[in-house]
Design an enzyme around this catalytic site. Structure first.
Site, PDB file in Angstrom:
ATOM      1  N   THR A 306       0.844  -1.203   0.000  1.00  0.00           N
ATOM      2  CA  THR A 306       0.000   0.000   0.000  1.00  0.00           C
ATOM      3  C   THR A 306       0.874   1.246   0.000  1.00  0.00           C
ATOM      4  O   THR A 306       2.022   1.209   0.440  1.00  0.00           O
ATOM      5  CB  THR A 306      -0.844   0.099   1.282  1.00  0.00           C
ATOM      6  OG1 THR A 306       0.047   0.137   2.411  1.00  0.00           O
ATOM      7  CG2 THR A 306      -1.804  -1.055   1.411  1.00  0.00           C
ATOM      8  N   ASP A 307       0.292   2.340  -0.416  1.00  0.00           N
ATOM      9  CA  ASP A 307       0.892   3.620  -0.042  1.00  0.00           C
ATOM     10  C   ASP A 307       0.618   3.802   1.464  1.00  0.00           C
ATOM     11  O   ASP A 307      -0.168   3.075   2.065  1.00  0.00           O
ATOM     12  CB  ASP A 307       0.307   4.768  -0.862  1.00  0.00           C
ATOM     13  CG  ASP A 307       1.259   5.969  -0.899  1.00  0.00           C
ATOM     14  OD1 ASP A 307       2.138   6.075  -0.016  1.00  0.00           O
ATOM     15  OD2 ASP A 307       1.126   6.810  -1.813  1.00  0.00           O
ATOM     16  N   TRP A 308       1.305   4.769   2.067  1.00  0.00           N
ATOM     17  CA  TRP A 308       1.283   4.871   3.532  1.00  0.00           C
ATOM     18  C   TRP A 308      -0.102   5.202   4.070  1.00  0.00           C
ATOM     19  O   TRP A 308      -0.654   6.254   3.763  1.00  0.00           O
ATOM     20  CB  TRP A 308       2.351   5.872   3.985  1.00  0.00           C
ATOM     21  CG  TRP A 308       3.639   5.212   4.353  1.00  0.00           C
ATOM     22  CD1 TRP A 308       4.339   5.373   5.509  1.00  0.00           C
ATOM     23  CD2 TRP A 308       4.386   4.238   3.588  1.00  0.00           C
ATOM     24  NE1 TRP A 308       5.456   4.562   5.492  1.00  0.00           N
ATOM     25  CE2 TRP A 308       5.509   3.863   4.345  1.00  0.00           C
ATOM     26  CE3 TRP A 308       4.206   3.624   2.347  1.00  0.00           C
ATOM     27  CZ2 TRP A 308       6.438   2.918   3.905  1.00  0.00           C
ATOM     28  CZ3 TRP A 308       5.131   2.688   1.900  1.00  0.00           C
ATOM     29  CH2 TRP A 308       6.237   2.353   2.676  1.00  0.00           C
TER      30      TRP A 308
END
Ligand code: NAG
Ligand code: NAG
Ligand code: NAG
Ligand code: NAG
Ligand code: NAG
Ligand code: NAG
Ligand code: NAG
Ligand code: NAG
Ligand code: NAG
Length: 893
Positions: A306-308
């Site tokens: 995932t992105d953060w």
């Protein structure tokens, strides 16, 4: 990846020790404050709910990794390890330990019995972020402007060497999405330019370079992350969903996913999903995108993260094909809550997430680690993204943390300043040069204007993740940055190089100046953008406030200088196109230089060109329109809307020059435009047919085998807390207090379309990057370039394809498919370049056949246009008879 200033204030109160070094990217917009403040800008349009026809059909189950020949050895090693892992070890590798729970922006748990440490994930695409003694490389957009594949590779290799030297296992770059659909888009500068082929070559050469160093590269952001504003889901989920990028299937394949195919073909080890939704489904759990397109069609063998803080569900994301949750936290960060970690243990024990899905996640992660050779003498992290001090909290987000030696200040710069200078110099793009004003002589009387020529007086790294536009702009802002070890300012380089330099640092033209005959004014202006967690001069990541207008009244500064001096040179540091009409035709504006975002060597790389030590050879990686309104309104920034912001890609394939060509609109400067101090001729062009054209690619081979593991659900005791375990509060662990109590009494309701029987092999797949036949060379085109001028220089040859006029598919008039650059050619020197056209380059994505189709025609040829910009096409070859000619009328204005 982000944090907002407001949240940062709150968190620094809670964790004062963290205030020292700027933040990891995170969560901020958690509260959505910035988004909501944006409500009401009348220039931002309101849109409807996800429009009809934009759907993401379910695609289950996740195709297992391991069937591609080039990964066989790594999967074999990984399979042996994973077969011996406990449930706790497996879960450890899939889940971050939590924000600020380790030295890096992201840290996984470990499986030390097998020599696998906590994996370190760290930004950025232009250098190791949030550390010291690193190199600040030129941005992607500068690298794209070189049109030089060898330099793209060299930069990638040096980037990877630095990441390795700091102990980074997984480097969060390169960025190949956004592609630059929106000229105002905040992060376009992290990538290579507004064209899928340019992004594809830039990304794949960078990946090959990085991974040759042993680091796992991460392509991001998959996919449709073309706007910064409203990009995030605001928790609790459903309050306001992230922006939905509504993209049709053909546009997705031919434009946005195209460079990701190149990245996967290049063997990239990791893909990061983006914050946004596509067609109303969150990308971190979009089964069509991850299971269907990435892992089945494109044959991706590595791990998907995932992105953060983009994860919004545990079981849902696991089933949709996510392999790693970053930084591990659940919907509210820093509380020790997670969607995975302990809860992934639960989901496997209760039978909801199939054990084989978890095994596949872990196998992909461990295989990528072996694939890059990280089992052999790979360094542990020797820096901390959390503090610049030598010692500090090991786990800053813990209620009580032990203290560690966190920074060893390892110098990883080697001779990379040379790489920086080479790339920055070759990216410099000369747009205009009347009366051969450039190059300058070192004895010229130079009057230099604009704060963009000097360093930020508060310090080169004064603003958190470069979130201000003060002084020379050498990178944009946000997580895609690195600290400067030094920043060679243009004014310092000018003073070193030339004898007679006077500097006026104000962005307001000084009153009372008298120009002497022969004085030359050099005016520095810029335009900045970045990531949404920072607002800079009323720009919320995207250039929503400034538009495509130079910042700090740059236009007025140029105009004032032009009114006073007979000779004016404009130097522009910019994240993307700016409108130059207010001054471009003023008689004294003789020369215009786009230096893009040069990184730490902003000075010498520029003077190398200004004084003629090197001839410029950069080319625009985007078009510069006469007016922003020359583009359709669909590529403007879309505005706030309750529940979900809709961004419908209604222009389809027609972005940048593809749109301008279709609409017969001449830009001020075309995509690819760039002048030289010398002249070149192109001759002896030949076209050779290598593979006969066929409408469909040859059928793919069936998938090879993938690792097989025991399907028995492991004993619950494998995720019991080990006896005597020293628990760090709020750290994310795989362990459960009472694992034996886990049961599966209530049946789980799976997502619509969920199935466990594998999907039939998609015809467009077959290998990393898709059907290997897509990469077959159909034609080679050779052309001899001769330097016909008086100084040495390099020339670039671009190949654009025009589809047969009877093609039933509505396709942009011309599309860049390959480019090559000469070595330095001395006067009268020549070089023969070979450019290739692959099957994919002649294909369209047929949404009914779900395959790449070449619109072969009996009577109408493909035309291969050769030139050095999208508007300067001087030679052409035809596919049917192989004939090449000059003087044919190009199909574009
Ligand atoms: C909206 O943005 C434009 C620039 O694009 C700016 O001129 C205008 O003042 C803004 N309006 C509001 C209400 O913020
Ligand atoms: C896995 O376990 C088997 C015995 O159960 C052992 O022979 C083998 O060496 C182990 N492999 C690894 C990589 O630990
Ligand atoms: C999981 O990772 C943590 C460190 O992040 C470590 O303390 C723990 O021992 C690991 N568990 C296993 C079973 O290896
Ligand atoms: C299994 O555990 C997961 C995670 O807690 C939960 O979402 C799911 O509903 C559980 N399934 C069953 C059948 O209880
Ligand atoms: C680089 O490392 C040295 C120690 O080797 C340290 O003294 C210096 O401060 C570091 N540079 C920066 C910019 O932090
Ligand atoms: C300078 O260039 C302009 C525009 O190209 C041209 O009209 C003019 O004649 C040139 N002047 C000299 C002195 O060459
Ligand atoms: C610098 O240029 C000015 C003209 O603007 C001239 O008067 C002066 O003599 C020059 N100085 C030097 C040191 O060459
Ligand atoms: C083409 O450009 C013209 C002039 O900018 C504009 O009026 C027209 O709407 C554009 N056409 C399309 C289809 O966008
Ligand atoms: C076609 O060109 C490529 C380089 O782009 C080269 O590797 C390949 O060998 C060439 N093929 C033939 C048959 O000449």
């Amino acid at each position: 990846m982000l944090i907002s200033n407001s949240c940062w204030v709150i968190f620094t109160l809670v964790f004062p020790a963290l205030a020292i070094r700027q933040t990891p990217d995170f969560a901020s917009d958690a509260l959505g404050l910035q988004q909501i403040q944006q409500h009401g800008n009348a220039t931002l349009e309101k849109r409807d709910d996800v429009p009809a026809g934009f759907t993401t059909p379910p695609y289950y189950p996740t195709p297992k990794g391991g069937w591609v020949a080039s990964w066989t050895d790594s999967y074999a090693k990984a399979a042996e390890v994973v077969a011996n892992m406990t449930l706790a070890e497996k879960v450890n590798l899939t889940t971050g330990t939590g924000l600020l729970m380790g030295p890096c922006s992201g840290n996984t748990g470990s499986a030390l019995r097998f020599g696998i440490p906590n994996l370190c994930l760290q930004d950025s695409a232009l250098g190791v972020a949030q550390t010291d003694n690193n190199t600040a490389f030129p941005a992607g957009i500068t690298t794209g402007a070189t049109f030089n594949k060898a330099l793209m590779y060299a930069r990638g290799y040096a980037l990877g060497q630095e990441a390795r030297g700091k102990g980074v296992n997984i480097q969060l770059g390169p960025t190949i999405g956004p592609i630059g659909r929106k000229p105002r888009g905040g992060r376009n500068w992290e990538g290579f330019g507004a064209d899928p082929a340019l992004q594809g070559f830039g990304g794949s050469e960078t990946i090959k370079g990085m991974q040759a160093s042993g680091v796992i590269a991460t392509v991001k952001h998959f996919i449709g992350n073309e706007q910064e504003m409203y990009r995030m889901d605001i928790p609790p989920h459903g309050l306001m969903k992230a922006i939905s990028s509504n993209i049709d299937d053909r546009t997705l394949h031919e434009l946005y996913a195209w460079p990701f195919m190149d990245a996967i073909k290049a063997g990239v080890g990791a893909v990061m999903t983006s914050y946004n939704d596509v067609n109303g489904s969150a990308n971190s759990q979009n089964s069509k995108l991850i299971n269907g397109i990435l892992k089945d069609e494109f044959g991706f063998q590595g791990l998907v993260m995932t992105d953060w803080l983009a994860q919004i569900g545990g079981v849902s994301s696991a089933l949709a094909g996510l392999d790693m949750a970053m930084p591990g936290d659940g919907s509210i960060p820093l509380l020790g809550l997670a969607y995975w970690g302990y809860d992934l243990s639960t989901s496997v024990l209760n039978g909801t997430v199939p054990l084989e899905r978890l095994n596949d996640m872990v196998t992909r992660i461990v295989a990528a680690w072996y694939q890059m050779g990280q089992d052999q003498d790979y360094p542990l992290p020797n820096f901390s993204a959390n503090t610049a001090d030598a010692t500090g909290l090991c786990y800053p987000a813990a209620l009580l943390s032990p203290t560690c030696v966190v920074n060893e200040y390892v110098n990883v710069q080697a001779d990379h300043a040379n790489v920086v200078r080479n790339v920055s110099r070759e990216g410099i793009t000369l747009l205009k040069n009347d009366n051969t004003t450039l190059p300058l002589t070192t004895s010229a009387s130079l009057k230099v204007f604009g704060s963009d020529a000097q360093n930020n007086p508060d310090g080169i790294n004064a603003c958190n993740q470069r979130s201000c536009d003060t002084g020379v702009l050498a990178m944009g802002w946000g997580s895609g940055t690195a600290n400067y070890p030094y920043l060679d300012a243009p004014i310092d380089a000018l003073k070193r190089k030339a004898a007679n330099v006077t500097y006026y640092s104000s962005d307001t033209f000084p009153s009372g100046l008298t120009a002497a005959t022969g004085d030359i004014a050099i005016v520095f202006i810029n335009s900045d953008s970045g990531e949404n967690q920072y607002t800079v001069e009323n720009n919320h990541g995207d250039r929503d406030g400034s538009g495509l207008v130079s910042w700090h009244n740059g236009d007025a500064l140029v105009q004032a200088a032009a009114a006073k001096y007979a000779t004016v040179i404009v130097v522009v540091h910019t994240v993307g196109p700016i409108i130059v009409e207010p001054w471009i035709d003023l008689p004294s504006v003789k020369s215009v230089v786009f230096a893009h975002l040069p990184g730490q060597e902003a000075g010498d790389s520029l003077t190398d060109i200004l004084f003629g030590d090197y001839s410029p050879s950069g080319h625009l990686p985007y078009s510069i329109p006469v007016a922003e309104s020359d583009y359709p309104s669909s590529v403007g920034i879309v505005g706030f809307e309750v529940t979900q912001v809709q961004d419908t890609f209604s222009e389809g394939l027609y972005i940048d020059y593809r749109y301008l060509n279709k609409n017969k609109t001449s830009p001020r400067y075309a995509f690819g435009h760039g002048l030289s101090y010398t002249t070149f001729s192109k001759s002896s062009i030949t076209l050779t047919s290598i593979t006969p054209l066929s409408s469909l690619p040859p059928a793919r081979a069936a998938k090879g085998s993938t690792p097989v593991y025991s399907s028995a659900i492991p004993p619950a005791s494998e995720v019991a807390w080990p006896t005597g375990f020293n628990i760090i509060s709020r750290y994310l662990y795989p362990y459960l207090d009472d694992p034996a109590s886990i049961s599966s009494s209530t049946p789980f309701t799976y997502p619509t379309g969920y199935q466990t029987t594998p999907q039939p092999d998609p015809p467009s797949g077959g290998d990393e990057g898709g059907n290997p036949a897509l990469w077959d060379i159909m034609y080679n085109l050779t052309v001899t370039v001769t330097n016909t001028g008086t100084v040495a220089g390099k020339d670039t040859v671009m190949l654009f394809v025009q589809y047969p006029s009877d093609s039933p598919y509505d396709t942009p008039i011309i599309q860049l498919r390959d480019f090559e650059k000469t070595d330095t050619l001395v006067p009268e020197g020549s070089e023969t370049l070979t450019l290739s056209v692959k099957r994919r380059d002649l294909s369209v994505w047929d949404t009914v056949l779900q395959n790449w189709v070449v619109p072969v025609s009996e009577s109408e040829p493909f035309v291969f246009w050769v030139g050095n910009s999208s508007a300067n096409l001087t030679l052409a070859c035809e596919s049917l008879n192989g004939a090449c000619s000059s003087g044919r009328t190009p199909p574009v204005v």
